[in-house]
Write a protein that holds these residues in place. Structure first.
Motif, mmCIF file in Angstrom:
data_model
loop_
_atom_site.group_PDB
_atom_site.id
_atom_site.type_symbol
_atom_site.label_atom_id
_atom_site.label_comp_id
_atom_site.label_asym_id
_atom_site.label_seq_id
_atom_site.Cartn_x
_atom_site.Cartn_y
_atom_site.Cartn_z
ATOM 1 N N ARG A 186 -18.741 35.990 17.167
ATOM 2 C CA ARG A 186 -19.084 36.704 18.395
ATOM 3 C C ARG A 186 -18.796 35.810 19.601
ATOM 4 N NH1 ARG A 186 -23.807 37.131 17.348
ATOM 5 N NH2 ARG A 186 -23.873 39.159 16.298
ATOM 6 N N ASN A 248 -28.357 40.168 19.415
ATOM 7 C CA ASN A 248 -27.103 40.442 20.124
ATOM 8 C C ASN A 248 -27.348 40.793 21.589
ATOM 9 O OD1 ASN A 248 -25.646 39.981 17.789
ATOM 10 N ND2 ASN A 248 -25.604 42.151 17.200
ATOM 11 N N VAL A 249 -28.430 41.495 21.869
ATOM 12 C CA VAL A 249 -28.766 41.815 23.263
ATOM 13 C C VAL A 249 -29.081 40.532 24.031
ATOM 14 C CG1 VAL A 249 -30.454 42.960 24.754
ATOM 15 C CG2 VAL A 249 -29.540 44.149 22.769
ATOM 16 N N LYS A 252 -25.792 38.925 24.736
ATOM 17 C CA LYS A 252 -24.971 39.711 25.664
ATOM 18 C C LYS A 252 -25.469 39.577 27.092
ATOM 19 C CE LYS A 252 -21.532 42.582 26.184
ATOM 20 N NZ LYS A 252 -20.146 42.175 25.832
ATOM 21 N N ARG A 295 -29.582 50.047 19.375
ATOM 22 C CA ARG A 295 -28.326 49.340 19.227
ATOM 23 C C ARG A 295 -28.066 48.478 20.449
ATOM 24 N NH1 ARG A 295 -24.197 53.863 16.603
ATOM 25 N NH2 ARG A 295 -25.311 54.090 14.603
ATOM 26 N N THR A 296 -27.154 47.534 20.278
ATOM 27 C CA THR A 296 -26.922 46.537 21.330
ATOM 28 C C THR A 296 -26.411 47.180 22.609
ATOM 29 O OG1 THR A 296 -26.413 44.887 19.632
ATOM 30 C CG2 THR A 296 -25.690 44.425 21.888
ATOM 31 N N ARG A 297 -25.411 48.038 22.513
ATOM 32 C CA ARG A 297 -24.794 48.600 23.714
ATOM 33 C C ARG A 297 -25.763 49.472 24.478
ATOM 34 N NH1 ARG A 297 -19.048 51.453 23.106
ATOM 35 N NH2 ARG A 297 -18.592 49.263 22.592
ATOM 36 N N SER A 298 -26.478 50.350 23.806
ATOM 37 C CA SER A 298 -27.396 51.260 24.496
ATOM 38 C C SER A 298 -28.565 50.492 25.117
ATOM 39 C CB SER A 298 -27.910 52.319 23.519
ATOM 40 O OG SER A 298 -28.560 51.702 22.415
ATOM 41 N N THR A 300 -28.536 47.294 26.130
ATOM 42 C CA THR A 300 -28.016 46.529 27.267
ATOM 43 C C THR A 300 -27.813 47.428 28.469
ATOM 44 O OG1 THR A 300 -26.915 45.034 25.719
ATOM 45 C CG2 THR A 300 -26.204 44.970 28.015
ATOM 46 N N HIS A 301 -27.294 48.608 28.247
ATOM 47 C CA HIS A 301 -27.087 49.562 29.346
ATOM 48 C C HIS A 301 -28.418 49.995 29.949
ATOM 49 C CE1 HIS A 301 -25.018 52.652 31.654
ATOM 50 N NE2 HIS A 301 -25.884 53.545 31.202
ATOM 51 N N SER A 304 -29.842 47.133 32.119
ATOM 52 C CA SER A 304 -29.111 46.955 33.376
ATOM 53 C C SER A 304 -29.489 48.015 34.394
ATOM 54 C CB SER A 304 -27.603 46.978 33.116
ATOM 55 O OG SER A 304 -27.221 45.957 32.209
#
Length: 839
Positions: A186, A248-249, A252, A295-298, A300-301, A304
């Protein structure tokens, strides 16, 4: 019969002739039509034939030209393969012996693979010609020396033509690019300041991306240390998907927050419990929706979009952007103070956050953490710093990097020819004298290769010993890991002291209260902090020499809407901070002055060359000498407002300079300019647009004129604007200088005639003035009339001679000085009578 026929032949002939005549008659009647049509067809045929011949000739010429071109191409063109210049050979970017693995031929796969062999690898993708890459090189090496043994540092030349890295990453437009790789491949991009201390802080955050907590009090402690806290409650068993997502968050978020201003904590949840994510802000706590995917992407979004802070560190990118303006939409208070990234807690910044919590605490808002907890925490900061200093023993010289952890290669594992020198005390007495120093340093040695030349030692090594690590030499035991962590923390403490020493201020509980002031006014303050060591030029543009200030700290309030800013006087402490905020709320802050003449040691500014004799120079004014210059009663002052950010100011400056050159001999007119961005002027003399031109008359300064915005700035328009706003006597001299400037005789004669008419009109007005003047002033007006008469006589004769032109110029200069002197005496006399009447 024959004769008859012969006799009758003529008869028949006549008959035939008659028939023939009839035929001729018929033919003669039909011939005109045939004669009219047949030549036309012939002409068409002839024209077609002629056109055909021309086309054939043209085709032959084209064909011939084509053949000539082919032959020329064959003879002159080289059909050999194109000559491609070979790219220059790659060369190492880092010096020989550097601990950074330099893949200067662009082997990106090998570099990433090498970084993945260790727990964490840090890779720098560079271009050898890039100035920023060359500047970051030394900082990268410093960070590598400090974290040696903990992180693998590599560098890849991504500009080498034909290299693997160039083919793979051919759309990178800015160098260098810094990426941290974890053991699972990663990548986390580093977007912070590119110096050693910030890189070290980022990498330590990659090593420890989260903090494990068990109690609510620990969350409150983190709220004091960080601007906001993220808490993930997940299943921490091996192969847990929820823990992997939270981990992962945490990694990130380091791309946007490399210094970890937002704390990330993880607590253990029961195996069957649904994982949760909470965001602790200064005035509320938000919970990640349960129906959203963990999940990581959701996540993190979601973080933010819901993140907001009461204070924050601001780090501009250094390139042209709107990053700073997005935070300064209204009144903004900026604390310029040194930011040491290796210190987890900065006392001055915590004091700012404490004041911000009080400022935004309205009746319905309870800040978290409470001000009392922050107050008690600040009291313990000095004690914690002293304990760390004494524990790490700063009196002893420490290295900036950890020694490399020695390990036994795999070749020696499970080998019976490996001896443990320390474990065999009885055998080591003789071996210490015969074995090399590596035996003592690494405690492992290949006895077979050594004992070939040392048979005495071989006799002692007759027992089989294991090659497994002992507890003392295993770096992954709990004791050794704690020891390594302690050594790393002490090294960090030593390095942060070298970067910048820590300083503290004593909390003052009796200071002025600013609780709830944000709700008491329409314009609340946005509170930010900037590193004065890196961004001191921002403070210097506001007129603050922050690097020479006490502890390199200053507090400024900027109000872009009102175009003003204020600077806090005195030292930074709780009392002065709150009084500064209170005075802003009550509109009692004076406007700070910025002067372009102020110089700073660490900021370079271009200086103008010295004006040599004979050159036409336009002086640059500052906020100090602006008012004395434009208020000079003996001068007509024309001011050009410009800015270094103005693209059109360069063209207008040339026209302004040319006008000053034409009117250089008019002593009553002065051309000056001022940088409106770098000088603070009174409100009535502040321009909204650049470039702008203002004309201040000789005496009546309140009757200043601004150059019309709708009129293009050209040489003729600017001269017309100046002439239209001059006194009659100065106008005569200015017009004569324009005539003197002309090079053509026709233009000069026409100009002189205009000056003559203007002089006659001035004589007429002066005569009226003489009739209406009191007796004591008539003598002065009479001298003025005499000068006007002399000028008129000089203008009436031929003016082509240079001496005659210079004589007229001298008379006009004398006239303008006499007029100004008389008006000035009259003005002063009127003021004196006014004062006398008042008394």
């Amino acid at each position: 019969m024959i004769i008859l026929r012969g006799q009758t032949g003529p008869g028949r002939d006549s008959t035939a002739d008659n028939h023939a005549d009839g035929d001729r008659t018929s033919i003669s009647h039909s011939r005109p039509a045939a004669l009219c049509s047949r030549p036309t067809e012939l002409d068409e045929l002839q024209s077609y034939e002629l056109l055909y011949k021309k086309m054939m000739n043209l085709f032959k010429e084209i064909l011939l030209m084509f053949l000539v071109c082919i032959v020329y191409t064959v003879l002159t063109h080289d059909f050999s393969p194109p000559k491609v210049t070979k790219s220059p050979a790659a060369f190492p970017f880092f010096k020989k012996g550097s601990i950074v693995s330099d893949w200067y031929r662009g082997e990106v796969s090998s570099a990433v693979g090498s970084a993945g062999m260790s727990d964490i690898g840090f890779v720098m993708f560079y271009a050898p010609w890039d100035a920023e890459s060359q500047e970051v090189r030394q900082e990268f090496e410093t960070a590598a020396e400090f974290l040696q043994g903990h992180i693998e540092f590599s560098a890849v030349n991504c500009w080498q033509p034909g290299s693997e890295c160039r083919r793979k990453y051919n759309k990178v437009f800015k160098w260098p690019v810094l990426l941290a790789y974890t053991s699972d491949g990663r990548a986390i991009q580093y977007n912070g300041p590119k110096n050693a201390v910030h890189m070290i802080k980022f990498l330590t955050n990659v090593i420890n991306p989260y903090r494990r907590v068990n109690l609510t009090d620990e969350i409150m402690d983190m709220m004091v240390e960080h601007d906001a806290v993220i808490l993930a409650t997940v299943d921490c068993r091996p192969n847990s998907k929820s823990f992997a997502a939270a981990y992962n968050v945490a990694l990130k978020l380091l791309e946007k927050d490399p210094l970890r201003e937002l704390g990330f904590a993880i607590s253990t949840a029961p195996p069957n419990e649904i994982p949760t994510l909470k965001l602790y802000l200064w005035n509320e706590t938000l919970i990640y929706p349960a129906d959203n995917v963990f999940r990581t992407r959701s996540m993190t979004h979601w973080l933010s979009n819901h993140m907001h802070q009461v204070t924050m560190w601001l780090a501009p990118s250094g390139s042209k952007s709107q990053h700073l303006s997005s935070f300064m939409q209204g009144p903004t208070m900026i604390l310029f103070t040194p930011q040491n990234p290796l210190m987890n807690q900065m006392d001055y910044y915590i004091a700012l956050k404490q004041a911000a919590l009080e400022y935004f605490s309205c009746n319905d808002t309870i800040p978290s953490p409470p001000a009392a907890k922050i107050h008690s925490h600040r009291l313990n900061l000095r004690k914690i710093y002293s304990e760390t200093q004494s524990r790490c023993n700063f009196n002893q010289k420490l290295h900036l990097h950890q020694p490399t952890i020695s390990y036994t290669p795999n070749l020696f594992f499970n080998s019976t020819n490996v001896v443990d020198c320390k474990s065999k005390q009885s055998q080591s007495s003789q071996c210490e004298a015969n074995l090399p120093n590596q035996c003592l340093k690494y405690c492992h040695v290949n006895s077979q290769s050594h004992t070939q030349s040392k048979p005495a030692c071989q006799q002692e090594l007759n027992q089989y010993v294991t090659s497994l690590h002992s507890v003392e030499r295993d770096r992954y035991t709990t004791k050794n890991l704690l020891r390594l962590q302690e050594e790393l923390q002490c090294s960090l403490a030593h390095f942060r002291k070298l970067y910048h020493p820590a300083f503290f201020t004593s909390p003052n509980a009796d200071s002025t209260s600013i609780e709830g002031l944000a709700c008491a006014s329409n314009g609340s303050l946005t509170m930010l902090a900037m590193d004065s060591l890196m961004y001191h030029h921002f403070a210097e543009s506001l007129g603050v020499d922050v690097l020479n200030a006490k502890r390199k700290t200053a507090l400024v309030i900027v109000n872009p809407k009102d175009e003003m800013h204020a600077i806090m006087e005195g030292d930074f402490n709780d009392k002065n901070l709150r009084e500064f905020v209170l005075n802003f709320t009550t509109n009692n802050l004076p406007r700070a002055q910025v002067d372009s003449a102020q110089t700073f040691k660490h900021t370079h500014r271009y200086t103008h060359s010295v004006c040599r004799p004979g050159d036409v120079c336009i002086p640059d004014l500052t906020s100090v000498n602006f008012m004395p210059t434009i208020m000079n009663p003996s001068k007509v002052v024309i001011v050009l407002y410009h800015s270094l950010q103005c693209a059109f100011c360069s063209g207008v400056s040339y026209i302004f300079l040319e006008t000053a050159r034409i009117l250089a001999n008019v002593s009553s007119i002065q051309f000056v300019r001022i940088d409106g961005d770098r000088n603070t002027l009174p409100w009535e003399y502040t321009m909204e647009k650049y470039p702008s031109i203002l004309l201040f008359p000789a005496l009546h300064k309140s009757e200043s004129r601004a150059y019309p915005e709708s009129m293009p700035v050209t040489l003729s328009n600017l001269i017309s604007f100046i002439l239209a706003n001059l006194d009659a006597s100065i106008k005569l001299q200015a017009m004569w200088e324009i005539c003197y400037y002309s090079n053509h005789e026709i233009d000069r004669s026409h100009c002189v005639s205009i000056v003559r008419r203007e002089n006659l009109a001035h004589i007429e007005s002066t005569l009226r003035e003489w009739r209406m003047a009191p007796p004591r002033h008539r003598q002065r007006v009479l001298r003025k009339l005499q000068l006007l008469k002399t000028i008129h006589m000089n203008l009436a004769v031929e003016t082509s001679a240079l001496s005659r032109l210079q004589q007229v110029r001298g008379k006009l200069d004398m006239l303008s000085r006499t007029s100004l002197r008389g008006v000035l005496i009259k003005f002063i006399g009127g003021q004196f009578r006014s004062w006398r009447d008042d008394l």
